[in-house]
Design a protein around this motif. Sequence first.
Motif, mmCIF file in Angstrom:
data_model
loop_
_atom_site.group_PDB
_atom_site.id
_atom_site.type_symbol
_atom_site.label_atom_id
_atom_site.label_comp_id
_atom_site.label_asym_id
_atom_site.label_seq_id
_atom_site.Cartn_x
_atom_site.Cartn_y
_atom_site.Cartn_z
ATOM 1 N N PHE A 47 0.785 -1.227 0.145
ATOM 2 C CA PHE A 47 0.121 -0.030 0.167
ATOM 3 C C PHE A 47 0.777 1.174 0.043
ATOM 4 N N PRO A 48 1.860 1.433 0.853
ATOM 5 C CA PRO A 48 2.522 2.755 0.884
ATOM 6 C C PRO A 48 3.061 3.042 -0.286
ATOM 7 N N GLN A 49 3.537 2.124 -1.325
ATOM 8 C CA GLN A 49 4.452 2.521 -2.475
ATOM 9 C C GLN A 49 3.174 2.679 -3.787
ATOM 10 N N GLN A 50 1.944 2.809 -3.578
ATOM 11 C CA GLN A 50 0.857 2.657 -4.646
ATOM 12 C C GLN A 50 0.600 4.196 -5.052
ATOM 13 N N PHE A 51 0.940 5.165 -4.387
ATOM 14 C CA PHE A 51 0.591 6.596 -4.688
ATOM 15 C C PHE A 51 1.775 7.431 -4.767
ATOM 16 N N PRO A 52 1.645 8.377 -5.544
ATOM 17 C CA PRO A 52 2.725 9.436 -6.221
ATOM 18 C C PRO A 52 3.576 9.701 -4.905
ATOM 19 N N GLN A 53 2.842 10.003 -3.842
ATOM 20 C CA GLN A 53 3.709 10.157 -2.644
ATOM 21 C C GLN A 53 3.580 9.060 -1.550
ATOM 22 N N ALA A 54 4.374 8.500 -1.210
ATOM 23 C CA ALA A 54 4.245 7.235 -0.334
ATOM 24 C C ALA A 54 3.457 7.485 0.838
ATOM 25 N N ALA A 55 2.578 6.778 1.270
ATOM 26 C CA ALA A 55 1.758 6.771 2.160
ATOM 27 C C ALA A 55 2.374 6.637 3.524
ATOM 28 N N ARG A 56 1.785 7.552 4.613
ATOM 29 C CA ARG A 56 2.061 7.489 5.923
ATOM 30 C C ARG A 56 1.654 6.156 6.485
ATOM 31 N N VAL A 57 2.555 5.805 7.419
ATOM 32 C CA VAL A 57 2.067 4.197 8.112
ATOM 33 C C VAL A 57 2.101 4.823 9.734
ATOM 34 N N VAL A 58 1.231 4.136 10.343
ATOM 35 C CA VAL A 58 1.110 4.484 11.774
ATOM 36 C C VAL A 58 0.806 2.974 12.327
ATOM 37 N N ALA A 59 1.591 2.481 13.286
ATOM 38 C CA ALA A 59 1.311 1.194 13.911
ATOM 39 C C ALA A 59 0.814 1.303 15.382
ATOM 40 N N LEU A 60 -0.189 0.642 15.534
ATOM 41 C CA LEU A 60 -0.972 0.527 16.868
ATOM 42 C C LEU A 60 -0.385 -0.768 17.520
ATOM 43 N N GLU A 61 0.197 -0.681 18.490
ATOM 44 C CA GLU A 61 1.089 -1.787 19.250
ATOM 45 C C GLU A 61 0.458 -2.060 20.699
ATOM 46 N N ARG A 62 -0.052 -1.252 21.190
ATOM 47 C CA ARG A 62 -0.589 -1.542 22.628
ATOM 48 C C ARG A 62 -1.910 -2.097 22.527
ATOM 49 N N ASN A 63 -2.049 -3.319 23.249
ATOM 50 C CA ASN A 63 -2.963 -4.253 23.208
ATOM 51 C C ASN A 63 -3.798 -4.084 24.345
ATOM 52 N N TYR A 64 -5.129 -4.107 24.384
ATOM 53 C CA TYR A 64 -6.262 -4.175 25.154
ATOM 54 C C TYR A 64 -6.832 -5.427 25.677
ATOM 55 N N ARG A 65 -6.340 -6.224 25.062
ATOM 56 C CA ARG A 65 -7.225 -7.591 25.341
ATOM 57 C C ARG A 65 -6.518 -8.714 26.267
ATOM 58 N N SER A 66 -5.316 -8.827 25.633
ATOM 59 C CA SER A 66 -4.703 -10.201 26.485
ATOM 60 C C SER A 66 -3.626 -9.752 27.226
ATOM 61 N N THR A 67 -3.127 -10.706 28.151
ATOM 62 C CA THR A 67 -2.149 -10.683 29.160
ATOM 63 C C THR A 67 -0.710 -10.521 28.452
ATOM 64 N N GLN A 68 0.313 -9.968 28.923
ATOM 65 C CA GLN A 68 1.556 -10.066 28.233
ATOM 66 C C GLN A 68 2.245 -11.330 28.207
ATOM 67 N N PRO A 69 2.066 -12.550 28.961
ATOM 68 C CA PRO A 69 2.441 -13.633 28.613
ATOM 69 C C PRO A 69 1.906 -14.254 27.040
ATOM 70 N N ILE A 70 0.488 -14.116 27.082
ATOM 71 C CA ILE A 70 -0.003 -14.416 25.850
ATOM 72 C C ILE A 70 0.326 -13.678 24.631
ATOM 73 N N LEU A 71 0.624 -12.532 24.691
ATOM 74 C CA LEU A 71 1.123 -11.630 23.625
ATOM 75 C C LEU A 71 2.517 -11.998 23.411
ATOM 76 N N GLU A 72 3.391 -12.344 24.456
ATOM 77 C CA GLU A 72 4.839 -12.772 24.085
ATOM 78 C C GLU A 72 4.669 -13.698 23.205
ATOM 79 N N ALA A 73 3.938 -15.047 23.447
ATOM 80 C CA ALA A 73 3.748 -16.321 22.657
ATOM 81 C C ALA A 73 3.282 -15.836 21.553
#
Length: 695
Positions: free
Chosen positions: A292-318
């Motif tokens: 997706f970022p390379q499909q436009f004349p100006q490369a798209a901006r990418v924002v990552a959401l990494e904070r999880n509001y669902r699982s415990t940390q051990p489940i996320l690590e696995a």
Amino acid sequence: MSAVVSPPLVADPFESLNEGQREAVVHGSDGDARALLVIAGAGSGKTMTLAARVAHLIQRGADPHRLLLLTFSRRAAGEMVHRAGRIVHQALRLPSTTRPPSLPWAGTFHAIGARLLRDYAEAIGLPADFTVLDRADAEDLMALVRQSQGLAATKLRFPQKATCLAIYSRVVNSQGTVDGVLREAFPWCLGWEAELGQLFAAYAAAKAQQHSLDFDDLLLYWSALMEAPELSAHVAARFDHVLVDEYQDTNRLQAAILRGLRPDGRGLTVVGDDAQSIYAFRAAEVRNILDFPQQFPQAARVVALERNYRSTQPILEASNAVIAEAPERYAKTLWCDRPSSARPRIVTVPDEMAQARQVADRVLAWREEGIRLKQQAVLFRTAHHSAAVELELTRRRIPFVKFGGLKFLESSHVKDVLAVLRWAENPRSRIAGFRVAQLVPGVGPANARKLLDAMDASATPGGVLPEHAMPAAAREDWAAFAALWSRLRETPAWPADLDAVNAWYLPLLQRLHEDAPARQADLAQLTQIASGYAARERFLTELTLDPPAASSDEAGPPHLDEDYMILSTIHSAKGQEWGAVQILNVVDGCIPSEMSTGDARQIAEERRLLYVGMTRAKQHLELIAPQRFFVSEQARHGDRHVYASLSRFITDKAVACFERVSAQRPPGAEGAPGPSAVPDVKIDLASRVRDRWTR
């Protein structure tokens, strides 16, 4: 003269957002006009983020009627609109009596496509009264064309109607060729390329003759509309912003539509997670989000959401450890502030029956710990993997609901009523007409075809039906139906039309079905749904594109219990979450499926599938690995047992994130006793059996 004081704005209506979410929501406020890609990890609050972005745009002056919000279900669109409206209400401190702004262009790709095609029908050569075929009707039409083309009488096995439609759909949505699709997904159909091409051409001609479109046509025509310079700019100019949810699930046709709407990327926001792209069998293309970022004349901006509001940390690590081995992905590491001493578990069991007992034992144990059955789920790669578990849960009196079963619109009585409405809406629909005509007592297939042929040959098919001669045994009933049909055609009144059809159909329902009262409940539900639509055409289109999930035929004891757990394929579980999750058969041959290891792309998707299953868990996660399990291989060796190893996706690095448990059945446990030694005797039993026939 006193000045009019506007109500003060809320200081920060988005204060609950984390840093990544806020960055995505306010994109463009600083003049950055690039397209935006939000990589939203599992459980990272993507729905709230997208809704907040919609609200932010409205707060900054965007016209809600010029926002196009595309989702993959009507429910998701409704949830998004509700949340955005609530945020706007808070941000502008609107009076409680003021309704939040509506978003009339929020819906699924197919629903929005149907509306736009209706608007531009005259300009693009479509009949204004076109109707939309549901999947079952499309299969039936494919079957009729298949037969008319002489493909039902081939000496070699020709694909059945459902397979033909699946191939056609894959070709359309992947923008591929018949040959390429057969080689990739339907290799057993190789050799029929030319015949399938002829079949699909005849199928398209039949739809055009009957003023009908199928699901795939809604995207195909919309894409073609965006490729027509005479109209594409006009369509694009209707919207200032285009926002897309679950972008990883789009196919090439949908991606082409979006590029047509926003060729420079300005005003385009897409949200998704490459790690949750698991619908390749529906022609979803993971490269849409990866490239997706390379499909436009100006490369798209990418924002990552990494904070999880669902699982415990051990489940996320696995989960992070499993997806980290993916060969190509957007780098992100899910994290949360919910520490836990309970690590996810890998449970090794001897066989499938032991797996079933293990599942039931854990379900009851978690229930005693306060986790209700509704907060527990058992997930699996393929629907039949749960057979032994279903038997064990039933034996142990643990109620459950399995996702799947008979869909609402697949119920024969619902299809009957809708077919009457569709035929009145579009008198050239042979599929609807053939079904409805035979509902009238005394009218058989031959008479139905004669009527439809006469209607096809007429420039005014609506005038043929009331005058058409039917057999003497059917004349009285046919006259009653013809009067109803003519009223529906000439003086439509919605939703009173549905009441009239139901009144006509009720005696037939009682004649055709022993469980008529239960089926009447479905028709009552249909009437209730109809009241929410302003026009018959809109009701028929929307209901076809996004039907209710289940009918009374699926209702059973679990729905009446105080509590029940969930059994589901991983594909059906996407977007859901539970307190405790068990995943069955986490062994090579099941995850990944032995049918999906033909190339690196398939294996990569199988990895993502396991990742999706793992990230459904909030507090407890168990992967179960039977050492021996039963498989059915009718095409090769018949039914047999195989020995399996832990899934290749659970590497040494991933194993370190789990607790390893071996759940062998203890001696004396409940179950059938093992065989004892054969007594040391010698008898000629075979002679006894033979001799009984000579006495």
